[in-house]
Design a protein around this motif. Structure first.
Motif, PDB file in Angstrom:
ATOM      1  N   CYS A  32       0.810  -1.307   0.113  1.00 26.66           N
ATOM      2  CA  CYS A  32      -0.104  -0.090  -0.211  1.00 26.66           C
ATOM      3  C   CYS A  32       0.880   1.322   0.206  1.00 26.66           C
ATOM      4  N   HIS A 264      -7.740  -0.936   2.310  1.00 26.78           N
ATOM      5  CA  HIS A 264      -7.910  -2.133   3.461  1.00 26.78           C
ATOM      6  C   HIS A 264      -7.030  -2.004   4.594  1.00 26.78           C
ATOM      7  N   CYS A 265      -5.841  -1.554   4.424  1.00 22.97           N
ATOM      8  CA  CYS A 265      -4.855  -1.911   5.483  1.00 22.97           C
ATOM      9  C   CYS A 265      -5.355  -0.811   6.660  1.00 22.97           C
TER      10      CYS A 265
HETATM   11 ZN   LIG Z   1      -3.665   1.045   2.577  1.00 23.16          ZN
END
Ligand SMILES: [Zn+2]
Length: 286
Positions: A32, A264-265
């Motif tokens: 990411c 998402h992270c």
């Molecule tokens: Zn992320």
């Protein structure tokens, strides 16, 4: 900057240096970019693991033990491993009480003992030169690495890893089956890079090994080799990934392009702002 004018790396400036790229800084950008950028520029600190112990410090504590007495003694003075300082009323002497994990019968020393009791570790890891810094270049970009134990004479190098559980299943983006700690943590890329940097410095292709010791109450340990034709292909792919992605990662770090968010992270969840709604049947499962 011309590669010949880059600074000389030592154990004192290795971690502070940002002129050379290393795998642990690079790999997060492949997962990411937004999170990696924020972490790289100290704008974001990932949440601490449940143990409260910084895994880098914990690993380095064990590495320093096998490096030399001086390195380990110096490590025992670091604020990160000290719980509290005691000043003795009688003579004013100051002694440090180490955090439980680093105490004499704590986890770190049990892991050290596990390795010390292993004859194969004594034969393979102990004779090599420890914490050898290697630098080099991949398509014009400067890279660095630190070899835990380098044995040029016998033609191999070892990396020492501390792992929660050697056999645990890990799930990573883009794979629908579980992978090992080695794949999850990007160790294939690290090993491929180290092999390449050693070749650039010493003109020899060395056989890589990973010694891993687990953080379980009774630590597990194992020795992993990379000795098959199949793995050669995997290692070559890792160098190709570095070549493909390094310009983009460099541009993101410099702020020349906007980092992409994975959404998402942990970082993306913490900084998420909605721009609209998702249709109830379009929830993307991972
Ligand atoms: Zn992320």
């Amino acid at each position: 900057m011309a590669l010949s004018r880059l600074p000389l790396l030592t154990s004192d400036n290795y971690y502070q240096d940002d002129t050379y790229m290393d795998v642990s800084s690079f790999k997060p950008f492949l997962q990411c970019e937004a999170a990696a950028y924020a972490k790289y520029h100290d704008q974001y600190k990932p949440s601490k693991p449940k143990s409260g112990l910084d895994p880098l410090i914990f690993g380095n504590f064990i590495h320093s033990y096998f490096e030399s007495d001086e390195s380990h003694k110096a490590f025992l003075q670091k604020p990160d491993v000290i719980d509290e300082m005691h000043i003795h009323k009688s003579n004013g002497e100051v002694t440090a009480k180490l955090k439980q994990a680093y105490s004499e019968d704590g986890l770190a020393n049990r892991m050290i003992k596990t390795l010390e009791d292993e004859p194969l570790f004594d034969d393979l890891y102990m004779p090599g030169d420890k914490e050898v810094i290697v630098t080099g270049e991949i398509n014009g970009f400067a890279w660095k690495g630190k070899i835990d134990s380098l044995n040029l004479e016998r033609g191999y190098f070892c990396d020492l890893k501390t792992v929660d559980d050697l056999l645990k299943k890990h799930w990573i983006e883009g794979k629908h089956y579980p992978v090992s700690f080695a794949e999850e943590r990007g160790y294939f890329m690290q090993i491929a890079l180290y092999q390449e940097l050693i070749y650039q410095n010493y003109n020899k292709w060395l056989q890589p090994f990973i010694f891993a010791v687990s953080k379980q109450d009774v630590p597990d340990h194992d020795l992993y080799d990379f000795d098959t034709d199949e793995i050669r292909e995997i290692l070559d792919e890792q160098i190709e990934t570095i070549k493909d992605k390094q310009q983009r990662v460099f541009d993101v770090i410099k702020g020349n392009v906007k980092p992409t968010r994975c959404e998402h992270c942990e970082y993306c969840r913490a900084t998420k702002k909605l721009t609209g709604s998702t249709h109830i049947t379009d929830i993307e499962l991972r």
